[in-house]
Design a protein around this motif. Structure first.
Motif, PDB file in Angstrom:
ATOM      1  N   ILE A  12       0.765  -1.097   0.164  1.00  0.00           N
ATOM      2  CA  ILE A  12       0.076   0.056   0.519  1.00  0.00           C
ATOM      3  C   ILE A  12       0.661   1.201  -0.045  1.00  0.00           C
ATOM      4  O   ILE A  12       1.879   1.272   1.024  1.00  0.00           O
ATOM      5  CB  ILE A  12      -0.971   0.125   1.354  1.00  0.00           C
ATOM      6  CG1 ILE A  12      -1.887  -1.510   1.668  1.00  0.00           C
ATOM      7  CG2 ILE A  12      -1.653   1.509   0.986  1.00  0.00           C
ATOM      8  CD1 ILE A  12      -2.466  -1.284  -0.410  1.00  0.00           C
ATOM      9  N   TYR A  13       0.654   1.776  -0.657  1.00  0.00           N
ATOM     10  CA  TYR A  13       1.757   3.332  -0.995  1.00  0.00           C
ATOM     11  C   TYR A  13       0.596   4.515  -0.614  1.00  0.00           C
ATOM     12  O   TYR A  13      -0.290   4.544  -0.247  1.00  0.00           O
ATOM     13  CB  TYR A  13       2.054   3.609  -2.832  1.00  0.00           C
ATOM     14  CG  TYR A  13       2.706   3.137  -3.414  1.00  0.00           C
ATOM     15  CD1 TYR A  13       4.343   3.821  -2.626  1.00  0.00           C
ATOM     16  CD2 TYR A  13       2.270   2.507  -4.143  1.00  0.00           C
ATOM     17  CE1 TYR A  13       5.490   2.216  -3.755  1.00  0.00           C
ATOM     18  CE2 TYR A  13       3.459   1.520  -4.983  1.00  0.00           C
ATOM     19  CZ  TYR A  13       4.643   1.609  -4.475  1.00  0.00           C
ATOM     20  OH  TYR A  13       5.924   0.537  -4.552  1.00  0.00           O
ATOM     21  N   SER A  14       1.720   5.602   0.313  1.00  0.00           N
ATOM     22  CA  SER A  14       0.568   6.821   0.294  1.00  0.00           C
ATOM     23  C   SER A  14       1.181   7.701  -0.698  1.00  0.00           C
ATOM     24  O   SER A  14       2.781   8.029  -0.648  1.00  0.00           O
ATOM     25  CB  SER A  14       1.065   6.534   2.068  1.00  0.00           C
ATOM     26  OG  SER A  14       0.775   8.013   3.068  1.00  0.00           O
ATOM     27  N   ILE A  15       0.454   8.942  -0.552  1.00  0.00           N
ATOM     28  CA  ILE A  15       0.428   9.924  -1.304  1.00  0.00           C
ATOM     29  C   ILE A  15       0.470  11.346  -1.050  1.00  0.00           C
ATOM     30  O   ILE A  15      -1.066  12.044  -0.220  1.00  0.00           O
ATOM     31  CB  ILE A  15       0.753  10.234  -3.007  1.00  0.00           C
ATOM     32  CG1 ILE A  15       0.821   8.629  -3.370  1.00  0.00           C
ATOM     33  CG2 ILE A  15       0.103  11.185  -3.461  1.00  0.00           C
ATOM     34  CD1 ILE A  15       0.318   8.754  -5.071  1.00  0.00           C
ATOM     35  N   ALA A  16       0.994  11.843  -0.198  1.00  0.00           N
ATOM     36  CA  ALA A  16       0.998  13.187   0.703  1.00  0.00           C
ATOM     37  C   ALA A  16       0.350  14.498  -0.412  1.00  0.00           C
ATOM     38  O   ALA A  16       0.605  14.560  -1.872  1.00  0.00           O
ATOM     39  CB  ALA A  16       2.814  13.414   1.722  1.00  0.00           C
ATOM     40  N   PRO A  17      -0.085  15.225   0.442  1.00  0.00           N
ATOM     41  CA  PRO A  17      -0.003  16.029  -0.182  1.00  0.00           C
ATOM     42  C   PRO A  17       0.857  17.331  -0.930  1.00  0.00           C
ATOM     43  O   PRO A  17       0.629  17.756  -2.570  1.00  0.00           O
ATOM     44  CB  PRO A  17      -0.251  17.682   0.611  1.00  0.00           C
ATOM     45  CG  PRO A  17      -0.970  15.908   1.965  1.00  0.00           C
ATOM     46  CD  PRO A  17       0.005  15.208   1.495  1.00  0.00           C
ATOM     47  N   ASN A  18       1.836  16.836  -0.232  1.00  0.00           N
ATOM     48  CA  ASN A  18       3.246  17.877  -1.751  1.00  0.00           C
ATOM     49  C   ASN A  18       3.858  16.547  -2.551  1.00  0.00           C
ATOM     50  O   ASN A  18       4.959  17.202  -3.422  1.00  0.00           O
ATOM     51  CB  ASN A  18       4.426  17.926  -0.422  1.00  0.00           C
ATOM     52  CG  ASN A  18       4.655  16.543   0.284  1.00  0.00           C
ATOM     53  OD1 ASN A  18       4.844  15.441  -0.095  1.00  0.00           O
ATOM     54  ND2 ASN A  18       6.025  16.936   0.882  1.00  0.00           N
ATOM     55  N   GLY A  19       2.840  15.303  -3.006  1.00  0.00           N
ATOM     56  CA  GLY A  19       3.603  14.940  -3.768  1.00  0.00           C
ATOM     57  C   GLY A  19       4.218  13.648  -3.623  1.00  0.00           C
ATOM     58  O   GLY A  19       5.093  12.799  -4.302  1.00  0.00           O
ATOM     59  N   ILE A  20       5.292  13.430  -2.218  1.00  0.00           N
ATOM     60  CA  ILE A  20       5.798  12.675  -1.753  1.00  0.00           C
ATOM     61  C   ILE A  20       5.221  10.865  -1.733  1.00  0.00           C
ATOM     62  O   ILE A  20       4.270  10.703  -1.670  1.00  0.00           O
ATOM     63  CB  ILE A  20       7.088  12.952  -0.545  1.00  0.00           C
ATOM     64  CG1 ILE A  20       7.017  14.210  -1.140  1.00  0.00           C
ATOM     65  CG2 ILE A  20       8.108  11.500  -0.427  1.00  0.00           C
ATOM     66  CD1 ILE A  20       8.534  14.237  -1.872  1.00  0.00           C
ATOM     67  N   VAL A  21       5.606   9.772  -2.507  1.00  0.00           N
ATOM     68  CA  VAL A  21       5.555   8.474  -2.364  1.00  0.00           C
ATOM     69  C   VAL A  21       6.074   7.263  -1.528  1.00  0.00           C
ATOM     70  O   VAL A  21       6.949   7.260  -2.043  1.00  0.00           O
ATOM     71  CB  VAL A  21       5.086   7.902  -3.342  1.00  0.00           C
ATOM     72  CG1 VAL A  21       4.696   7.037  -3.610  1.00  0.00           C
ATOM     73  CG2 VAL A  21       3.842   9.376  -4.482  1.00  0.00           C
ATOM     74  N   THR A  22       5.276   7.228  -0.296  1.00  0.00           N
ATOM     75  CA  THR A  22       5.713   6.633   0.196  1.00  0.00           C
ATOM     76  C   THR A  22       5.494   5.083   0.773  1.00  0.00           C
ATOM     77  O   THR A  22       3.932   5.563   0.099  1.00  0.00           O
ATOM     78  CB  THR A  22       6.281   6.887   1.681  1.00  0.00           C
ATOM     79  OG1 THR A  22       5.038   7.122   2.440  1.00  0.00           O
ATOM     80  CG2 THR A  22       7.158   8.210   1.224  1.00  0.00           C
ATOM     81  N   VAL A  23       6.069   3.884   0.710  1.00  0.00           N
ATOM     82  CA  VAL A  23       4.966   2.904   0.998  1.00  0.00           C
ATOM     83  C   VAL A  23       4.836   2.856   2.238  1.00  0.00           C
ATOM     84  O   VAL A  23       5.449   3.294   3.854  1.00  0.00           O
ATOM     85  CB  VAL A  23       6.311   0.957   0.975  1.00  0.00           C
ATOM     86  CG1 VAL A  23       5.337   0.653   1.902  1.00  0.00           C
ATOM     87  CG2 VAL A  23       6.478   1.364  -0.240  1.00  0.00           C
ATOM     88  N   LEU A  24       3.103   2.598   2.921  1.00  0.00           N
ATOM     89  CA  LEU A  24       2.740   2.711   4.135  1.00  0.00           C
ATOM     90  C   LEU A  24       3.060   0.930   4.855  1.00  0.00           C
ATOM     91  O   LEU A  24       2.959   0.823   5.794  1.00  0.00           O
ATOM     92  CB  LEU A  24       0.820   2.841   4.054  1.00  0.00           C
ATOM     93  CG  LEU A  24       0.287   2.899   5.359  1.00  0.00           C
ATOM     94  CD1 LEU A  24       0.423   4.364   6.342  1.00  0.00           C
ATOM     95  CD2 LEU A  24      -0.729   2.408   4.637  1.00  0.00           C
ATOM     96  N   SER A  25       2.500   0.542   4.063  1.00  0.00           N
ATOM     97  CA  SER A  25       2.737  -1.716   4.225  1.00  0.00           C
ATOM     98  C   SER A  25       2.902  -1.967   3.451  1.00  0.00           C
ATOM     99  O   SER A  25       2.648  -1.638   2.301  1.00  0.00           O
ATOM    100  CB  SER A  25       1.534  -1.473   5.404  1.00  0.00           C
ATOM    101  OG  SER A  25       1.836  -2.894   5.662  1.00  0.00           O
ATOM    102  N   GLY A  26       3.774  -3.321   3.498  1.00  0.00           N
ATOM    103  CA  GLY A  26       4.262  -4.616   2.569  1.00  0.00           C
ATOM    104  C   GLY A  26       5.106  -4.620   1.821  1.00  0.00           C
ATOM    105  O   GLY A  26       5.976  -3.721   1.966  1.00  0.00           O
ATOM    106  N   GLY A  27       5.179  -5.101   0.559  1.00  0.00           N
ATOM    107  CA  GLY A  27       5.853  -5.021  -0.206  1.00  0.00           C
ATOM    108  C   GLY A  27       6.359  -6.310  -0.230  1.00  0.00           C
ATOM    109  O   GLY A  27       7.593  -6.422  -1.412  1.00  0.00           O
ATOM    110  N   THR A  28       6.267  -7.414   0.310  1.00  0.00           N
ATOM    111  CA  THR A  28       7.000  -9.353   0.313  1.00  0.00           C
ATOM    112  C   THR A  28       5.533  -9.903   0.560  1.00  0.00           C
ATOM    113  O   THR A  28       4.804  -9.701   1.221  1.00  0.00           O
ATOM    114  CB  THR A  28       7.391  -8.710   1.346  1.00  0.00           C
ATOM    115  OG1 THR A  28       8.820  -8.325   1.314  1.00  0.00           O
ATOM    116  CG2 THR A  28       8.530 -10.689   1.241  1.00  0.00           C
ATOM    117  N   PRO A  29       5.426 -10.297  -0.786  1.00  0.00           N
ATOM    118  CA  PRO A  29       4.475 -11.265  -0.547  1.00  0.00           C
ATOM    119  C   PRO A  29       4.322 -12.487   0.790  1.00  0.00           C
ATOM    120  O   PRO A  29       5.434 -12.527   0.299  1.00  0.00           O
ATOM    121  CB  PRO A  29       4.266 -12.382  -1.934  1.00  0.00           C
ATOM    122  CG  PRO A  29       5.491 -11.442  -2.343  1.00  0.00           C
ATOM    123  CD  PRO A  29       6.270 -10.693  -1.775  1.00  0.00           C
TER     124      PRO A  29
END
Length: 204
Positions: A12-29
């Motif tokens: 799950i990605y989070s996109i902040a109001p300033n446009g920065i994208v970070t991984v909120l959770s997960g990344g490995t099946p």
């Protein structure tokens, strides 16, 4: 923030109001609840934002409904990591490729359970079948007798009408006063505008 479910990257990605994208959770099946560092899930599907900035996630790959908290930690909400169509308590219920969900209220969720060909409801700790019968098909009528074929999208209007993307039937259905109707689409796959019963979709 905007939240994106990325099935191929199992995160799950989070996109902040300033446009920065970070991984909120997960990344490995995987199939692991816990902190952001521990959590793993497989092919996440639809998600919705509920109270206290928590996300409810349809984990398509393992047939679970998950809660993702603002700190990225994950907990099982319903389902048992096995495919099925069992109603009952959230701990004993099973789902079969849940694809999308919509929060009707803080304690009421509708789930497009694609491979069971049903719309499921989670309310007050119980999972029930909201609409759809055991047989796949395209029949309209009373919601417990109507048929779907791989529903993959769902939303609820301000008038409490439920709209469903009935993917393999190539139509948009709606449920009003306990009855399922075709809302748009001829049922023949294609690409065509026009009146609702003439327009064509291709696997909406």
């Amino acid at each position: 923030s905007v939240y994106i479910s990325d099935a191929g990257n199992h995160c799950i990605y989070s996109i902040a109001p300033n446009g920065i994208v970070t991984v909120l959770s997960g990344g490995t099946p995987g199939c692991q609840d816990g902190s952001k560092e521990q959590a793993a899930f497989k092919r996440p599907g639809g998600l919705c934002l509920v109270a206290q900035r928590q996300l409810i996630l349809a984990e398509t790959g393992h047939g679970r409904i998950l809660v993702v908290k603002p700190d990225g930690s994950v907990a099982n909400f319903a389902g048992r990591s096995r495919s099925g169509t069992v109603d009952g308590t959230v701990a004993k219920s099973t789902f079969f490729k849940p694809q999308a969900l919509f929060s009707a209220s803080s304690n009421d969720l509708l789930v497009a359970d694609s491979m069971s060909n049903k719309i499921r409801r989670i309310r007050n700790g119980l999972v029930t079948t909201f609409a759809g019968s055991p047989e796949r098909g395209s029949g309209n009528g009373r919601k417990d007798l109507a048929n779907f074929d791989s529903p993959t999208g769902i939303c609820i209007s301000s008038s409490n009408t439920v709209y469903i993307a009935d993917t393999n039937n190539h139509v948009i259905r709606h449920i009003t006063d306990g009855t399922v109707f075709n809302f748009a689409g001829s049922g023949v796959p294609g690409f065509q505008d026009g009146p609702g019963d003439v327009a064509k979709f291709n696997s909406p």
